[in-house]
Write a protein that holds these residues in place. Structure first.
Motif, PDB file in Angstrom:
ATOM      1  N   PHE A 227     -62.179 -28.328  65.959  1.00  0.00           N
ATOM      2  CA  PHE A 227     -60.641 -28.556  65.580  1.00  0.00           C
ATOM      3  C   PHE A 227     -59.638 -27.968  66.632  1.00  0.00           C
ATOM      4  O   PHE A 227     -58.775 -28.727  66.966  1.00  0.00           O
ATOM      5  CB  PHE A 227     -60.542 -28.229  64.144  1.00  0.00           C
ATOM      6  CG  PHE A 227     -60.830 -29.239  63.063  1.00  0.00           C
ATOM      7  CD1 PHE A 227     -60.316 -30.405  63.178  1.00  0.00           C
ATOM      8  CD2 PHE A 227     -61.860 -29.064  62.166  1.00  0.00           C
ATOM      9  CE1 PHE A 227     -60.540 -31.325  62.068  1.00  0.00           C
ATOM     10  CE2 PHE A 227     -62.305 -29.887  61.315  1.00  0.00           C
ATOM     11  CZ  PHE A 227     -61.515 -31.236  61.258  1.00  0.00           C
ATOM     12  N   ALA A 228     -59.797 -26.759  66.707  1.00  0.00           N
ATOM     13  CA  ALA A 228     -58.805 -26.031  67.709  1.00  0.00           C
ATOM     14  C   ALA A 228     -58.827 -26.495  69.046  1.00  0.00           C
ATOM     15  O   ALA A 228     -57.691 -26.636  69.414  1.00  0.00           O
ATOM     16  CB  ALA A 228     -59.357 -24.600  67.585  1.00  0.00           C
ATOM     17  N   LEU A 229     -59.898 -26.693  69.734  1.00  0.00           N
ATOM     18  CA  LEU A 229     -59.924 -27.297  70.819  1.00  0.00           C
ATOM     19  C   LEU A 229     -59.431 -28.929  71.131  1.00  0.00           C
ATOM     20  O   LEU A 229     -58.671 -29.126  71.840  1.00  0.00           O
ATOM     21  CB  LEU A 229     -61.344 -27.385  71.595  1.00  0.00           C
ATOM     22  CG  LEU A 229     -61.486 -27.807  72.906  1.00  0.00           C
ATOM     23  CD1 LEU A 229     -60.797 -26.913  73.769  1.00  0.00           C
ATOM     24  CD2 LEU A 229     -63.017 -27.703  73.300  1.00  0.00           C
TER      25      LEU A 229
ATOM     26  N   ALA B 200     -56.575 -32.068  58.568  1.00  0.00           N
ATOM     27  CA  ALA B 200     -58.032 -31.930  58.135  1.00  0.00           C
ATOM     28  C   ALA B 200     -58.447 -30.477  58.109  1.00  0.00           C
ATOM     29  O   ALA B 200     -59.239 -30.087  57.249  1.00  0.00           O
ATOM     30  CB  ALA B 200     -58.637 -32.819  59.010  1.00  0.00           C
ATOM     31  N   TRP B 201     -58.029 -29.909  59.338  1.00  0.00           N
ATOM     32  CA  TRP B 201     -58.287 -28.478  59.445  1.00  0.00           C
ATOM     33  C   TRP B 201     -57.858 -27.470  58.345  1.00  0.00           C
ATOM     34  O   TRP B 201     -58.488 -26.871  57.729  1.00  0.00           O
ATOM     35  CB  TRP B 201     -57.918 -28.091  60.697  1.00  0.00           C
ATOM     36  CG  TRP B 201     -58.824 -26.816  61.301  1.00  0.00           C
ATOM     37  CD1 TRP B 201     -59.783 -26.036  60.618  1.00  0.00           C
ATOM     38  CD2 TRP B 201     -58.422 -25.833  62.166  1.00  0.00           C
ATOM     39  NE1 TRP B 201     -60.070 -24.806  61.387  1.00  0.00           N
ATOM     40  CE2 TRP B 201     -59.200 -24.862  62.307  1.00  0.00           C
ATOM     41  CE3 TRP B 201     -57.272 -25.886  63.276  1.00  0.00           C
ATOM     42  CZ2 TRP B 201     -59.087 -23.820  63.341  1.00  0.00           C
ATOM     43  CZ3 TRP B 201     -57.439 -24.985  64.332  1.00  0.00           C
ATOM     44  CH2 TRP B 201     -58.291 -23.963  64.309  1.00  0.00           C
TER      45      TRP B 201
ATOM     46  N   ARG C 145     -65.969 -36.096  59.924  1.00  0.00           N
ATOM     47  CA  ARG C 145     -66.311 -37.621  60.270  1.00  0.00           C
ATOM     48  C   ARG C 145     -64.859 -38.416  60.384  1.00  0.00           C
ATOM     49  O   ARG C 145     -64.792 -39.363  61.450  1.00  0.00           O
ATOM     50  CB  ARG C 145     -67.128 -38.325  59.232  1.00  0.00           C
ATOM     51  CG  ARG C 145     -67.488 -39.675  59.475  1.00  0.00           C
ATOM     52  CD  ARG C 145     -68.393 -40.076  58.009  1.00  0.00           C
ATOM     53  NE  ARG C 145     -69.466 -39.276  57.827  1.00  0.00           N
ATOM     54  CZ  ARG C 145     -69.781 -39.096  56.370  1.00  0.00           C
ATOM     55  NH1 ARG C 145     -69.293 -40.199  55.282  1.00  0.00           N
ATOM     56  NH2 ARG C 145     -70.690 -38.239  55.881  1.00  0.00           N
ATOM     57  N   GLY C 146     -64.161 -38.073  59.686  1.00  0.00           N
ATOM     58  CA  GLY C 146     -62.798 -38.990  59.857  1.00  0.00           C
ATOM     59  C   GLY C 146     -62.172 -38.645  61.117  1.00  0.00           C
ATOM     60  O   GLY C 146     -61.634 -39.461  61.792  1.00  0.00           O
ATOM     61  N   ALA C 147     -62.130 -37.219  61.672  1.00  0.00           N
ATOM     62  CA  ALA C 147     -61.745 -36.843  63.018  1.00  0.00           C
ATOM     63  C   ALA C 147     -62.413 -37.308  64.226  1.00  0.00           C
ATOM     64  O   ALA C 147     -61.721 -37.957  64.870  1.00  0.00           O
ATOM     65  CB  ALA C 147     -61.736 -35.227  63.126  1.00  0.00           C
ATOM     66  N   TYR C 148     -63.572 -37.679  63.986  1.00  0.00           N
ATOM     67  CA  TYR C 148     -64.637 -38.215  64.897  1.00  0.00           C
ATOM     68  C   TYR C 148     -64.033 -39.669  65.118  1.00  0.00           C
ATOM     69  O   TYR C 148     -63.874 -40.176  66.320  1.00  0.00           O
ATOM     70  CB  TYR C 148     -66.040 -38.154  64.434  1.00  0.00           C
ATOM     71  CG  TYR C 148     -66.651 -39.137  65.356  1.00  0.00           C
ATOM     72  CD1 TYR C 148     -67.054 -38.965  66.646  1.00  0.00           C
ATOM     73  CD2 TYR C 148     -67.323 -40.437  64.909  1.00  0.00           C
ATOM     74  CE1 TYR C 148     -67.926 -39.757  67.497  1.00  0.00           C
ATOM     75  CE2 TYR C 148     -68.208 -41.215  65.308  1.00  0.00           C
ATOM     76  CZ  TYR C 148     -68.518 -40.925  66.793  1.00  0.00           C
ATOM     77  OH  TYR C 148     -69.330 -41.741  67.485  1.00  0.00           O
TER      78      TYR C 148
END
Length: 340
Positions: A33-35, A76-77, A165-168
């Motif tokens: 998430f951070a990257l 999300a994070w 999964r949503g982020a992907y």
């Protein structure tokens, strides 16, 4: 972990609390998430600046979409981190609900941005201006790489965590959108059709609005304590009614404590009395595993009183009575018509 409390009242109140903390991303997901947020935030700034210099609304529209990705990743994070906030006397659920407010604000801001981008694109379609096609293609190509790499970061964790999964899926879709901008830039460069650039920006706006609309509907639904999408209230009601000793189920309330956690309260009428902690434990476990209910409170009653102290129960009964009365009234008129 489950905790159960029984009170020695006449109606045997029992409360089953099922807590599920598997939503919190592991350390690797936190680094992903951070990257991804850092890379996309830097790219948004670069893309918007070059879009302004190159006079490309398509590039600026894509920058707006990538900004939504940054906000979405932060949401999300943040939501995952907020699930660990400890309840207090004032905030008895912790700060889980803040993720719902963040989602609603995110959706509203994106809608405003889409309106501004669409208006500018329409003006450009009516009055086309020169576009630096090479710059547009190069910057958008960088976007394909950034979004593709971000999607790859979430690929391994997307199988077990719905947030990841949503982020992907979001990053993978954005890689495809950036590829569309590359094609528009090349087409303008070789054909000279400058109207293609604002046309592509309008297509991107439609994609953003389509994705944002579902986010807005769900965030408004959750802000109003509605049943979260993906939770079947009818099946939960049928499951509770099918439990041994249960003759009636009422005052079933299901709502989202956060964007990732669902709570439930229900009254179970069991004339034979409180079935014991083991039976309540089993019900709570099934609700958690089969229906994704992470926190539930079950109140057991023997059915000897009407429980008029619950205002929601009274309102529900009044609604049912009015509905039945209207139905009977209409039914009576139907028969009267046949009698004539």
């Amino acid at each position: 972990m489950s905790q159960h409390h029984s009170h020695g009242h006449d109606h045997g109140h029992s409360h089953g609390f099922g807590h599920h903390h598997s939503h919190t991303p592991p350390t690797d997901a936190g680094r992903a998430f951070a990257l991804a947020i850092g890379l996309n935030a830097a790219f948004v700034a670069i893309e918007f600046i070059y879009g302004f210099i190159a006079n490309s609304t398509a590039l600026m529209a894509d920058a707006g979409h990538n900004l939504s990705d940054v906000l979405g990743l932060m949401l999300a994070w943040g939501a995952a981190l907020l699930t660990k906030s400890a309840p207090t006397r004032r905030f008895t659920y912790g700060l889980r609900g803040s993720s719902i407010l963040a989602a609603l604000l995110n959706a509203l801001l994106l809608m405003v941005a889409c309106g501004a981008i669409a208006w500018e694109a329409v003006l450009r379609v009516a009055h086309p201006e020169p576009v630096a096609g090479t710059t547009v293609s190069i910057v958008a190509a960088v976007g394909v790489l950034v979004n593709g790499f971000s999607a790859w970061l979430f690929m391994s964790g997307s199988k077990d965590d719905i947030n990841v999964r949503g982020a992907y899926l979001h990053m993978a879709a954005d890689a495809a959108l950036s590829l569309g901008v590359v094609v528009a830039g090349l087409a303008v460069m070789y054909t000279g059709w400058t109207w293609l650039d604002p046309l592509v920006s309008l297509v991107i706006v439609v994609v953003i609005v389509a994705g944002t609309w579902s986010l807005m509907k769900e965030s408004v639904n959750m802000a109003l304590a509605g049943v979260p999408s993906g939770v079947d209230a009818g099946k939960i009601d049928a499951f509770l009614k099918a439990q041994p000793g249960v003759t009636e189920v009422h005052d079933v309330h299901i709502w989202g404590m956060s964007t990732t956690e669902t709570a439930l309260t229900a009254h179970l009428v069991m004339p034979s009395g409180y079935p014991g902690d083991a039976a309540i434990d089993a019900i709570v476990a099934h609700l958690r595993e089969d229906f994704s209910i992470h926190h539930c409170t079950l109140q057991v009653e023997e059915g000897t009183t009407r429980h008029s102290s619950c205002t929601l129960h009274d309102a529900h009964d009044e609604h049912d009575h009015d509905h039945d009365h209207d139905h009977d009234h209409a039914h009576g008129h139907t028969h009267a018509g046949h009698a004539h």
